[in-house]
Design a protein around this motif. Structure first.
Motif, PDB file in Angstrom:
ATOM      1  N   ARG A  79       0.781  -1.136   0.070  1.00  0.00           N
ATOM      2  CA  ARG A  79       0.090   0.239   0.190  1.00  0.00           C
ATOM      3  C   ARG A  79       0.913   1.391   0.090  1.00  0.00           C
ATOM      4  NH1 ARG A  79      -5.365  -0.677   1.694  1.00  0.00           N
ATOM      5  NH2 ARG A  79      -5.479   1.392   0.866  1.00  0.00           N
ATOM      6  N   PHE A  80       0.387   2.374  -0.609  1.00  0.00           N
ATOM      7  CA  PHE A  80       1.283   3.380  -0.895  1.00  0.00           C
ATOM      8  C   PHE A  80       1.525   4.273   0.531  1.00  0.00           C
ATOM      9  CE2 PHE A  80       1.705   8.057  -1.311  1.00  0.00           C
ATOM     10  CZ  PHE A  80       2.844   8.102  -1.952  1.00  0.00           C
ATOM     11  N   LEU A  81       0.664   4.513   1.389  1.00  0.00           N
ATOM     12  CA  LEU A  81       0.840   5.208   2.737  1.00  0.00           C
ATOM     13  C   LEU A  81       1.918   4.674   3.484  1.00  0.00           C
ATOM     14  CD1 LEU A  81       0.038   7.738   4.141  1.00  0.00           C
ATOM     15  CD2 LEU A  81      -1.553   6.896   5.211  1.00  0.00           C
ATOM     16  N   PRO A  82       1.789   3.112   3.785  1.00  0.00           N
ATOM     17  CA  PRO A  82       2.992   2.489   4.649  1.00  0.00           C
ATOM     18  C   PRO A  82       4.196   2.618   3.830  1.00  0.00           C
ATOM     19  CG  PRO A  82       0.957   1.354   4.683  1.00  0.00           C
ATOM     20  CD  PRO A  82       0.645   2.377   3.553  1.00  0.00           C
ATOM     21  N   ALA A  83       4.317   2.554   2.482  1.00  0.00           N
ATOM     22  CA  ALA A  83       5.521   2.666   1.779  1.00  0.00           C
ATOM     23  C   ALA A  83       5.938   4.232   1.980  1.00  0.00           C
ATOM     24  CB  ALA A  83       5.386   2.409   0.341  1.00  0.00           C
ATOM     25  N   LEU A  84       5.368   5.105   1.880  1.00  0.00           N
ATOM     26  CA  LEU A  84       5.718   6.560   1.962  1.00  0.00           C
ATOM     27  C   LEU A  84       6.393   6.577   3.644  1.00  0.00           C
ATOM     28  CD1 LEU A  84       6.119   9.068   0.659  1.00  0.00           C
ATOM     29  CD2 LEU A  84       3.734   9.956   1.536  1.00  0.00           C
ATOM     30  N   MET A  85       5.391   6.063   4.389  1.00  0.00           N
ATOM     31  CA  MET A  85       6.213   6.460   5.734  1.00  0.00           C
ATOM     32  C   MET A  85       7.331   5.572   6.049  1.00  0.00           C
ATOM     33  SD  MET A  85       4.038   7.846   7.608  1.00  0.00           S
ATOM     34  CE  MET A  85       4.658   7.645   9.380  1.00  0.00           C
ATOM     35  N   SER A  86       7.765   4.386   5.328  1.00  0.00           N
ATOM     36  CA  SER A  86       9.053   3.623   5.363  1.00  0.00           C
ATOM     37  C   SER A  86      10.140   4.589   4.917  1.00  0.00           C
ATOM     38  CB  SER A  86       8.882   2.307   4.839  1.00  0.00           C
ATOM     39  OG  SER A  86       8.705   2.473   3.522  1.00  0.00           O
ATOM     40  N   ILE A  87       9.631   5.374   3.784  1.00  0.00           N
ATOM     41  CA  ILE A  87      10.568   6.163   3.045  1.00  0.00           C
ATOM     42  C   ILE A  87      10.889   7.202   3.981  1.00  0.00           C
ATOM     43  CG2 ILE A  87      11.141   7.742   1.312  1.00  0.00           C
ATOM     44  CD1 ILE A  87       9.404   5.857  -0.479  1.00  0.00           C
ATOM     45  N   HIS A  88      10.015   8.084   4.596  1.00  0.00           N
ATOM     46  CA  HIS A  88       9.931   8.921   5.628  1.00  0.00           C
ATOM     47  C   HIS A  88      10.951   8.484   6.867  1.00  0.00           C
ATOM     48  CE1 HIS A  88       8.564  10.891   9.127  1.00  0.00           C
ATOM     49  NE2 HIS A  88       8.515  11.987   8.415  1.00  0.00           N
TER      50      HIS A  88
END
Length: 146
Positions: free
Chosen positions: A17-26
């Motif tokens: 999912r995009f939001l968890p992926a973005l959080m892992s980048i963050h």
């Protein structure tokens, strides 16, 4: 990209999912590259296909000169780059945007990622990493909701 969760060290986790992926980048990617998480994540209220990572302050792993306020507030990639006055709109954080785009692409989230200088009174050297998702990613996210 996958990493091992401390509670389940045998099962690496890959975000779909995009939001968890973005959080892992963050958090994970930023901490690995710059020594601390990115300053903020924002979702666009105007465009459903846009998210932003904010680089507002310094205080990174590479922050050697703690007495110079301006130096600490510059993103780490741009600290040793001098931009001529006639090219003041140039964002040298494009390299950082390329890192974000490469990680997203590797995770299967096609996006166009760009870097923009977005100064404020509080953060005169703030940089915004703008993530514009492709339509296919939005469609997949919508399908995964149900």
């Amino acid at each position: 990209m996958s990493w091992r969760n401390e509670s389940s060290a045998k099962a690496p986790k890959r975000e779909t999912r995009f939001l968890p992926a973005l959080m892992s980048i963050h958090t994970h990617v930023w901490r690995t590259v710059f020594g601390k998480p990115a300053d903020a994540i924002e979702k666009s209220v105007e465009n459903a296909d846009e998210c932003m990572l904010m680089i507002c302050s310094g205080n990174f792993l590479f922050d050697i000169d703690r007495d110079r306020h301006d130096h600490r507030q510059r993103p780490p990639i741009t600290r040793n780059i001098s931009v001529p006055r006639d090219m003041s709109s140039l964002s040298c954080s494009s390299f950082t945007a390329g890192i974000v785009e490469a990680v997203l692409d590797g995770l299967g989230f096609s996006a166009r990622v760009t870097a923009h200088n977005t100064p404020t009174d509080q953060y005169p050297n703030r940089t915004t990493i703008l993530i514009k998702l492709e339509k296919s990613v939005l469609e997949r996210e919508e399908a995964l909701k149900t």
